[in-house]
Scaffold this motif. Structure first.
Motif, PDB file in Angstrom:
ATOM      1  N   VAL A 251       0.850  -1.193   0.000  1.00 62.21           N
ATOM      2  CA  VAL A 251       0.000   0.000   0.000  1.00 62.21           C
ATOM      3  C   VAL A 251       0.888   1.247   0.000  1.00 62.21           C
ATOM      4  N   GLY A 252       1.933   1.214   0.837  1.00 62.24           N
ATOM      5  CA  GLY A 252       2.882   2.324   0.882  1.00 62.24           C
ATOM      6  C   GLY A 252       3.733   2.412  -0.362  1.00 62.24           C
ATOM      7  N   VAL A 253       4.114   1.254  -0.898  1.00 68.29           N
ATOM      8  CA  VAL A 253       4.932   1.221  -2.116  1.00 68.29           C
ATOM      9  C   VAL A 253       4.167   1.859  -3.277  1.00 68.29           C
ATOM     10  N   LEU A 254       2.909   1.470  -3.456  1.00 72.12           N
ATOM     11  CA  LEU A 254       2.111   2.010  -4.551  1.00 72.12           C
ATOM     12  C   LEU A 254       1.869   3.505  -4.390  1.00 72.12           C
ATOM     13  N   ALA A 255       1.691   3.945  -3.144  1.00 66.45           N
ATOM     14  CA  ALA A 255       1.494   5.378  -2.900  1.00 66.45           C
ATOM     15  C   ALA A 255       2.723   6.175  -3.342  1.00 66.45           C
ATOM     16  N   ALA A 256       3.913   5.618  -3.062  1.00 65.19           N
ATOM     17  CA  ALA A 256       5.157   6.290  -3.471  1.00 65.19           C
ATOM     18  C   ALA A 256       5.279   6.335  -4.986  1.00 65.19           C
ATOM     19  N   ILE A 257       4.907   5.255  -5.645  1.00 63.26           N
ATOM     20  CA  ILE A 257       4.980   5.190  -7.112  1.00 63.26           C
ATOM     21  C   ILE A 257       4.040   6.216  -7.737  1.00 63.26           C
ATOM     22  N   LYS A 258       2.828   6.293  -7.194  1.00 59.56           N
ATOM     23  CA  LYS A 258       1.858   7.255  -7.725  1.00 59.56           C
ATOM     24  C   LYS A 258       2.313   8.688  -7.467  1.00 59.56           C
ATOM     25  N   GLU A 259       2.892   8.932  -6.295  1.00 62.22           N
ATOM     26  CA  GLU A 259       3.382  10.262  -5.947  1.00 62.22           C
ATOM     27  C   GLU A 259       4.499  10.693  -6.900  1.00 62.22           C
ATOM     28  N   ALA A 260       5.316   9.725  -7.299  1.00 58.02           N
ATOM     29  CA  ALA A 260       6.433  10.020  -8.200  1.00 58.02           C
ATOM     30  C   ALA A 260       6.025  10.011  -9.679  1.00 58.02           C
ATOM     31  N   SER A 261       4.758   9.630  -9.937  1.00 60.49           N
ATOM     32  CA  SER A 261       4.239   9.554 -11.317  1.00 60.49           C
ATOM     33  C   SER A 261       5.102   8.665 -12.203  1.00 60.49           C
ATOM     34  N   ARG A 262       5.505   7.520 -11.660  1.00 65.83           N
ATOM     35  CA  ARG A 262       6.328   6.563 -12.415  1.00 65.83           C
ATOM     36  C   ARG A 262       5.431   5.456 -12.988  1.00 65.83           C
ATOM     37  N   THR A 263       5.518   5.239 -14.261  1.00 67.30           N
ATOM     38  CA  THR A 263       4.668   4.229 -14.906  1.00 67.30           C
ATOM     39  C   THR A 263       5.438   3.346 -15.883  1.00 67.30           C
TER      40      THR A 263
END
Length: 348
Positions: A251-263
Protein backbone atom coordinates in the motif's frame (compact mmCIF):
# COMPACT_ATOMS: atom_id res chain seq x y z
CA UNK A 1 -4.21 -19.49 -10.78
CA UNK A 2 -2.49 -18.50 -14.03
CA UNK A 3 -2.69 -20.96 -16.87
CA UNK A 4 1.11 -21.33 -16.95
CA UNK A 5 1.36 -22.69 -13.42
CA UNK A 6 1.15 -26.46 -13.04
CA UNK A 7 -1.17 -27.57 -10.27
CA UNK A 8 -2.80 -30.49 -8.51
CA UNK A 9 -4.93 -30.59 -5.41
CA UNK A 10 -5.90 -32.65 -2.42
CA UNK A 11 -9.22 -32.28 -0.65
CA UNK A 12 -9.39 -31.60 3.07
CA UNK A 13 -13.05 -31.85 3.95
CA UNK A 14 -13.92 -30.05 0.71
CA UNK A 15 -11.12 -27.47 0.70
CA UNK A 16 -8.46 -27.75 -1.97
CA UNK A 17 -4.85 -27.79 -0.81
CA UNK A 18 -2.24 -27.20 -3.47
CA UNK A 19 0.60 -29.57 -2.85
CA UNK A 20 4.31 -28.94 -2.50
CA UNK A 21 6.16 -29.20 -5.75
CA UNK A 22 3.40 -27.36 -7.66
CA UNK A 23 5.26 -24.10 -7.93
CA UNK A 24 6.56 -24.82 -11.39
CA UNK A 25 5.48 -22.30 -14.00
CA UNK A 26 5.53 -24.88 -16.76
CA UNK A 27 2.21 -26.09 -18.22
CA UNK A 28 0.70 -29.21 -16.71
CA UNK A 29 1.36 -32.31 -18.77
CA UNK A 30 -1.51 -33.47 -20.95
CA UNK A 31 -3.17 -36.81 -20.08
CA UNK A 32 -1.48 -39.73 -21.77
CA UNK A 33 -4.77 -41.60 -22.22
CA UNK A 34 -7.98 -40.50 -23.93
CA UNK A 35 -10.01 -42.46 -21.39
CA UNK A 36 -12.10 -40.32 -19.04
CA UNK A 37 -10.83 -40.13 -15.48
CA UNK A 38 -13.11 -41.83 -12.95
CA UNK A 39 -15.26 -39.48 -10.88
CA UNK A 40 -14.01 -39.11 -7.31
CA UNK A 41 -15.86 -41.09 -4.69
CA UNK A 42 -18.10 -38.97 -2.44
CA UNK A 43 -16.37 -37.98 0.80
CA UNK A 44 -17.88 -38.49 4.22
CA UNK A 45 -15.33 -36.28 5.92
CA UNK A 46 -17.69 -33.32 6.13
CA UNK A 47 -20.44 -35.35 7.77
CA UNK A 48 -20.79 -34.73 11.55
CA UNK A 49 -18.59 -37.00 13.62
CA UNK A 50 -17.15 -37.15 17.12
CA UNK A 51 -17.36 -33.79 18.89
CA UNK A 52 -13.89 -32.23 19.13
CA UNK A 53 -12.51 -29.13 20.83
CA UNK A 54 -9.92 -27.25 18.77
CA UNK A 55 -7.73 -24.64 20.46
CA UNK A 56 -6.31 -21.80 18.40
CA UNK A 57 -3.46 -19.35 19.07
CA UNK A 58 -1.96 -16.72 16.77
CA UNK A 59 -0.20 -13.34 16.94
CA UNK A 60 -2.11 -10.08 17.29
CA UNK A 61 -3.95 -8.95 14.19
CA UNK A 62 -1.87 -5.84 13.53
CA UNK A 63 -1.25 -6.81 9.90
CA UNK A 64 -3.87 -7.54 7.25
CA UNK A 65 -2.57 -11.05 6.61
CA UNK A 66 -2.57 -12.01 10.32
CA UNK A 67 -6.09 -10.58 10.76
CA UNK A 68 -7.24 -12.75 7.85
CA UNK A 69 -5.62 -15.82 9.46
CA UNK A 70 -7.87 -15.46 12.53
CA UNK A 71 -10.98 -14.81 10.43
CA UNK A 72 -10.32 -17.83 8.22
CA UNK A 73 -9.80 -20.13 11.21
CA UNK A 74 -13.03 -19.01 12.88
CA UNK A 75 -14.99 -19.25 9.64
CA UNK A 76 -13.79 -22.81 8.97
CA UNK A 77 -14.67 -23.93 12.50
CA UNK A 78 -18.22 -22.58 12.13
CA UNK A 79 -18.80 -24.92 9.20
CA UNK A 80 -18.87 -27.92 11.53
CA UNK A 81 -21.44 -28.75 14.20
CA UNK A 82 -18.95 -31.20 15.71
CA UNK A 83 -16.25 -28.55 16.34
CA UNK A 84 -16.01 -26.46 19.51
CA UNK A 85 -13.60 -23.66 18.59
CA UNK A 86 -11.53 -22.24 21.45
CA UNK A 87 -9.36 -19.29 20.38
CA UNK A 88 -7.19 -17.56 22.96
CA UNK A 89 -6.38 -13.86 23.03
CA UNK A 90 -4.02 -13.02 20.15
CA UNK A 91 -0.77 -11.45 21.27
CA UNK A 92 2.66 -10.42 20.03
CA UNK A 93 4.17 -11.11 23.44
CA UNK A 94 6.00 -14.44 23.46
CA UNK A 95 5.41 -15.15 27.16
CA UNK A 96 1.72 -14.33 26.86
CA UNK A 97 1.33 -16.68 23.91
CA UNK A 98 3.10 -19.44 25.84
CA UNK A 99 0.74 -18.90 28.79
CA UNK A 100 -2.27 -18.94 26.46
CA UNK A 101 -1.21 -22.24 24.88
CA UNK A 102 -0.58 -23.69 28.35
CA UNK A 103 -4.18 -22.78 29.27
CA UNK A 104 -5.43 -24.75 26.25
CA UNK A 105 -3.28 -27.73 27.26
CA UNK A 106 -4.73 -27.55 30.77
CA UNK A 107 -8.24 -27.45 29.27
CA UNK A 108 -7.40 -30.75 27.49
CA UNK A 109 -8.49 -29.65 24.03
CA UNK A 110 -8.56 -32.39 21.39
CA UNK A 111 -6.24 -30.56 18.97
CA UNK A 112 -4.24 -27.33 18.86
CA UNK A 113 -3.68 -25.03 15.89
CA UNK A 114 -0.76 -22.70 16.59
CA UNK A 115 0.74 -19.93 14.51
CA UNK A 116 3.62 -19.00 16.79
CA UNK A 117 5.09 -15.53 17.02
CA UNK A 118 8.42 -17.34 16.96
CA UNK A 119 8.69 -21.07 16.30
CA UNK A 120 11.94 -21.42 18.23
CA UNK A 121 10.63 -19.71 21.35
CA UNK A 122 7.30 -21.58 21.40
CA UNK A 123 8.85 -24.94 20.56
CA UNK A 124 8.90 -26.10 24.18
CA UNK A 125 5.22 -25.41 24.86
CA UNK A 126 4.27 -27.19 21.62
CA UNK A 127 6.30 -30.18 22.86
CA UNK A 128 4.34 -30.03 26.12
CA UNK A 129 1.10 -30.29 24.15
CA UNK A 130 2.21 -33.29 22.10
CA UNK A 131 3.55 -34.99 25.22
CA UNK A 132 0.12 -34.45 26.79
CA UNK A 133 -1.42 -36.32 23.87
CA UNK A 134 -2.75 -33.23 22.08
CA UNK A 135 -1.92 -33.15 18.36
CA UNK A 136 -0.48 -29.80 17.30
CA UNK A 137 -1.16 -28.41 13.85
CA UNK A 138 1.71 -26.01 13.27
CA UNK A 139 0.57 -23.14 11.05
CA UNK A 140 3.08 -21.29 8.87
CA UNK A 141 6.01 -20.37 11.19
CA UNK A 142 7.52 -23.76 11.85
CA UNK A 143 8.67 -25.27 15.13
CA UNK A 144 12.28 -26.48 14.78
CA UNK A 145 11.58 -29.77 16.58
CA UNK A 146 9.42 -32.14 14.52
CA UNK A 147 8.35 -33.82 17.77
CA UNK A 148 6.57 -30.56 18.63
CA UNK A 149 3.86 -30.95 16.00
CA UNK A 150 1.72 -33.58 14.32
CA UNK A 151 1.30 -31.72 11.02
CA UNK A 152 2.72 -28.52 9.57
CA UNK A 153 0.84 -26.51 6.95
CA UNK A 154 2.09 -23.29 5.43
CA UNK A 155 3.00 -21.30 2.38
CA UNK A 156 5.94 -21.73 0.04
CA UNK A 157 8.20 -18.72 0.52
CA UNK A 158 10.76 -19.95 -2.00
CA UNK A 159 7.91 -20.66 -4.40
CA UNK A 160 6.65 -17.08 -4.04
CA UNK A 161 9.99 -15.84 -5.29
CA UNK A 162 10.01 -18.39 -8.11
CA UNK A 163 6.51 -17.37 -9.24
CA UNK A 164 7.40 -13.66 -9.13
CA UNK A 165 10.68 -14.27 -10.95
CA UNK A 166 9.06 -16.27 -13.73
CA UNK A 167 6.32 -13.71 -14.25
CA UNK A 168 8.78 -10.82 -14.47
CA UNK A 169 11.31 -12.81 -16.51
CA UNK A 170 8.74 -13.84 -19.10
CA UNK A 171 7.27 -10.34 -19.38
CA UNK A 172 10.69 -8.79 -19.96
CA UNK A 173 11.78 -11.49 -22.41
CA UNK A 174 8.55 -11.05 -24.40
CA UNK A 175 9.35 -7.32 -24.64
CA UNK A 176 12.96 -8.08 -25.72
CA UNK A 177 14.33 -6.13 -22.76
CA UNK A 178 18.05 -6.66 -22.26
CA UNK A 179 20.00 -5.81 -19.11
CA UNK A 180 16.82 -4.84 -17.20
CA UNK A 181 16.80 -2.84 -13.99
CA UNK A 182 14.98 -5.10 -11.53
CA UNK A 183 14.24 -3.81 -8.03
CA UNK A 184 13.18 -5.92 -5.05
CA UNK A 185 11.47 -4.66 -1.89
CA UNK A 186 11.68 -7.30 0.84
CA UNK A 187 9.82 -7.65 4.13
CA UNK A 188 12.31 -8.13 7.00
CA UNK A 189 15.68 -9.07 5.51
CA UNK A 190 16.90 -11.07 8.53
CA UNK A 191 13.95 -13.52 8.51
CA UNK A 192 14.49 -16.94 6.89
CA UNK A 193 11.15 -16.56 5.07
CA UNK A 194 12.37 -13.35 3.43
CA UNK A 195 15.68 -14.97 2.48
CA UNK A 196 13.77 -17.88 0.93
CA UNK A 197 11.62 -15.49 -1.10
CA UNK A 198 14.68 -13.62 -2.35
CA UNK A 199 16.51 -16.83 -3.25
CA UNK A 200 13.53 -18.14 -5.22
CA UNK A 201 13.29 -14.83 -7.05
CA UNK A 202 16.99 -14.78 -7.92
CA UNK A 203 16.97 -18.42 -9.01
CA UNK A 204 13.99 -17.90 -11.33
CA UNK A 205 15.40 -14.69 -12.83
CA UNK A 206 18.68 -16.49 -13.50
CA UNK A 207 16.91 -18.84 -15.93
CA UNK A 208 16.19 -15.79 -18.10
CA UNK A 209 19.69 -14.42 -17.76
CA UNK A 210 18.54 -11.65 -15.41
CA UNK A 211 19.49 -10.60 -11.89
CA UNK A 212 18.30 -8.19 -9.19
CA UNK A 213 19.77 -4.71 -9.57
CA UNK A 214 18.90 -3.44 -6.08
CA UNK A 215 16.95 -4.65 -3.07
CA UNK A 216 15.98 -3.20 0.28
CA UNK A 217 13.74 -4.39 3.12
CA UNK A 218 10.61 -2.53 4.22
CA UNK A 219 9.74 -4.28 7.53
CA UNK A 220 6.24 -5.36 6.39
CA UNK A 221 4.79 -1.92 7.18
CA UNK A 222 2.96 0.59 4.97
CA UNK A 223 5.08 3.51 6.24
CA UNK A 224 8.42 1.81 5.62
CA UNK A 225 7.20 0.49 2.27
CA UNK A 226 6.52 4.07 1.25
CA UNK A 227 9.93 5.28 2.45
CA UNK A 228 11.89 2.47 0.80
CA UNK A 229 10.03 2.76 -2.49
CA UNK A 230 10.59 6.54 -2.53
CA UNK A 231 14.32 6.01 -1.97
CA UNK A 232 14.63 3.35 -4.69
CA UNK A 233 12.67 5.44 -7.19
CA UNK A 234 14.97 8.37 -6.58
CA UNK A 235 18.06 6.18 -6.96
CA UNK A 236 16.91 4.59 -10.24
CA UNK A 237 15.61 6.97 -12.86
CA UNK A 238 14.52 4.03 -14.99
CA UNK A 239 13.20 0.70 -13.70
CA UNK A 240 11.94 -2.25 -15.74
CA UNK A 241 10.38 -4.37 -13.00
CA UNK A 242 9.76 -4.29 -9.26
CA UNK A 243 8.85 -7.13 -6.92
CA UNK A 244 7.38 -6.18 -3.56
CA UNK A 245 7.27 -9.16 -1.16
CA UNK A 246 4.19 -8.12 0.80
CA UNK A 247 0.89 -6.58 -0.31
CA UNK A 248 0.32 -4.91 3.08
CA UNK A 249 3.53 -2.90 2.78
CA UNK A 250 2.63 -2.60 -0.89
CA UNK A 251 0.00 0.00 0.00
CA UNK A 252 2.88 2.32 0.88
CA UNK A 253 4.93 1.22 -2.12
CA UNK A 254 2.11 2.01 -4.55
CA UNK A 255 1.49 5.38 -2.90
CA UNK A 256 5.16 6.29 -3.47
CA UNK A 257 4.98 5.19 -7.11
CA UNK A 258 1.86 7.26 -7.72
CA UNK A 259 3.38 10.26 -5.95
CA UNK A 260 6.43 10.02 -8.20
CA UNK A 261 4.24 9.55 -11.32
CA UNK A 262 6.33 6.56 -12.42
CA UNK A 263 4.67 4.23 -14.91
CA UNK A 264 7.54 2.81 -16.97
CA UNK A 265 7.84 -0.51 -15.11
CA UNK A 266 5.76 -3.52 -14.13
CA UNK A 267 5.25 -4.44 -10.49
CA UNK A 268 4.44 -7.77 -8.84
CA UNK A 269 3.09 -7.99 -5.31
CA UNK A 270 3.11 -10.72 -2.70
CA UNK A 271 0.46 -12.54 -0.60
CA UNK A 272 -2.76 -11.79 -2.51
CA UNK A 273 -4.54 -8.96 -0.70
CA UNK A 274 -7.89 -7.70 -1.94
CA UNK A 275 -6.38 -4.25 -2.38
CA UNK A 276 -3.73 -5.65 -4.70
CA UNK A 277 -6.29 -7.67 -6.65
CA UNK A 278 -8.42 -4.57 -7.27
CA UNK A 279 -5.34 -2.67 -8.49
CA UNK A 280 -4.57 -5.53 -10.88
CA UNK A 281 -8.20 -5.74 -12.00
CA UNK A 282 -8.29 -2.02 -12.83
CA UNK A 283 -5.69 -2.46 -15.56
CA UNK A 284 -4.50 1.10 -14.95
CA UNK A 285 -1.84 0.34 -12.33
CA UNK A 286 1.82 -0.61 -12.59
CA UNK A 287 0.81 -3.57 -10.37
CA UNK A 288 0.22 -6.34 -12.90
CA UNK A 289 0.33 -9.45 -10.70
CA UNK A 290 0.61 -10.75 -7.15
CA UNK A 291 1.90 -14.14 -6.03
CA UNK A 292 -0.09 -15.77 -3.27
CA UNK A 293 0.75 -16.64 0.29
CA UNK A 294 -2.85 -17.14 1.23
CA UNK A 295 -4.25 -16.84 4.78
CA UNK A 296 -6.79 -19.48 3.75
CA UNK A 297 -4.15 -21.86 5.10
CA UNK A 298 -5.74 -21.21 8.52
CA UNK A 299 -9.05 -22.62 7.26
CA UNK A 300 -7.24 -25.72 6.06
CA UNK A 301 -5.39 -26.00 9.39
CA UNK A 302 -8.72 -26.14 11.24
CA UNK A 303 -10.00 -28.78 8.83
CA UNK A 304 -6.83 -30.81 9.34
CA UNK A 305 -7.10 -30.47 13.13
CA UNK A 306 -10.65 -31.80 12.99
CA UNK A 307 -9.67 -34.78 10.82
CA UNK A 308 -6.69 -35.65 13.03
CA UNK A 309 -8.71 -35.35 16.25
CA UNK A 310 -11.40 -37.60 14.77
CA UNK A 311 -8.85 -40.14 13.49
CA UNK A 312 -9.64 -39.51 9.83
CA UNK A 313 -7.44 -39.13 6.77
CA UNK A 314 -7.72 -36.91 3.69
CA UNK A 315 -10.42 -38.09 1.33
CA UNK A 316 -8.38 -37.95 -1.88
CA UNK A 317 -5.41 -39.83 -0.46
CA UNK A 318 -5.05 -43.59 -0.13
CA UNK A 319 -3.36 -43.33 3.29
CA UNK A 320 -5.44 -43.49 6.46
CA UNK A 321 -3.78 -40.53 8.15
CA UNK A 322 -3.32 -36.83 7.40
CA UNK A 323 0.21 -36.12 6.05
CA UNK A 324 2.92 -34.75 8.31
CA UNK A 325 3.64 -31.73 6.13
CA UNK A 326 1.65 -29.75 3.56
CA UNK A 327 3.17 -26.90 1.57
CA UNK A 328 0.79 -24.69 -0.38
CA UNK A 329 1.77 -23.57 -3.87
CA UNK A 330 2.24 -19.89 -4.62
CA UNK A 331 -0.22 -18.98 -7.36
CA UNK A 332 0.15 -16.09 -9.78
CA UNK A 333 -2.83 -13.72 -9.93
CA UNK A 334 -3.11 -11.52 -13.02
CA UNK A 335 -5.89 -9.53 -14.69
CA UNK A 336 -6.77 -12.68 -16.65
CA UNK A 337 -7.70 -14.73 -13.58
CA UNK A 338 -8.19 -12.21 -10.77
CA UNK A 339 -11.97 -12.68 -10.58
CA UNK A 340 -11.45 -16.27 -9.40
CA UNK A 341 -9.44 -15.03 -6.42
CA UNK A 342 -11.36 -11.96 -5.21
CA UNK A 343 -13.32 -13.97 -2.64
CA UNK A 344 -10.04 -15.18 -1.11
CA UNK A 345 -8.45 -11.74 -0.83
CA UNK A 346 -7.84 -10.02 2.51
CA UNK A 347 -7.99 -6.33 3.39
CA UNK A 348 -4.62 -4.66 3.85
Amino acid sequence: MSDNVARRGFLVGGAVLLAAGCTSNEPAAAPTSAAAAPAPAPSGNDQPGTKVVIGFSAPAADHGWIAAIAKNAESAAKQYTDVDFKPVEPTNDINQQISAVESLIAAKVNALVILPNDGQQLNQVALQATQAGIPVINLDRIFPDKLAYRTWIGGDNYGMGVAAGHYIGKQLKDKDVSNPVIVEIQGIATLPLTQDRSKGFADALKTYGFSVTAKQDAKFTVETGNQVATSLLQAHKKIDALWNHDDDQGVGVLAAIKEASRTEFIMVGGAGSLNAMKEIQSGSSVLKATVTYSPTMASSAIKLARLIAQGKGMSDLVENQVPQSITLASETITKDNVEKYLALGFES
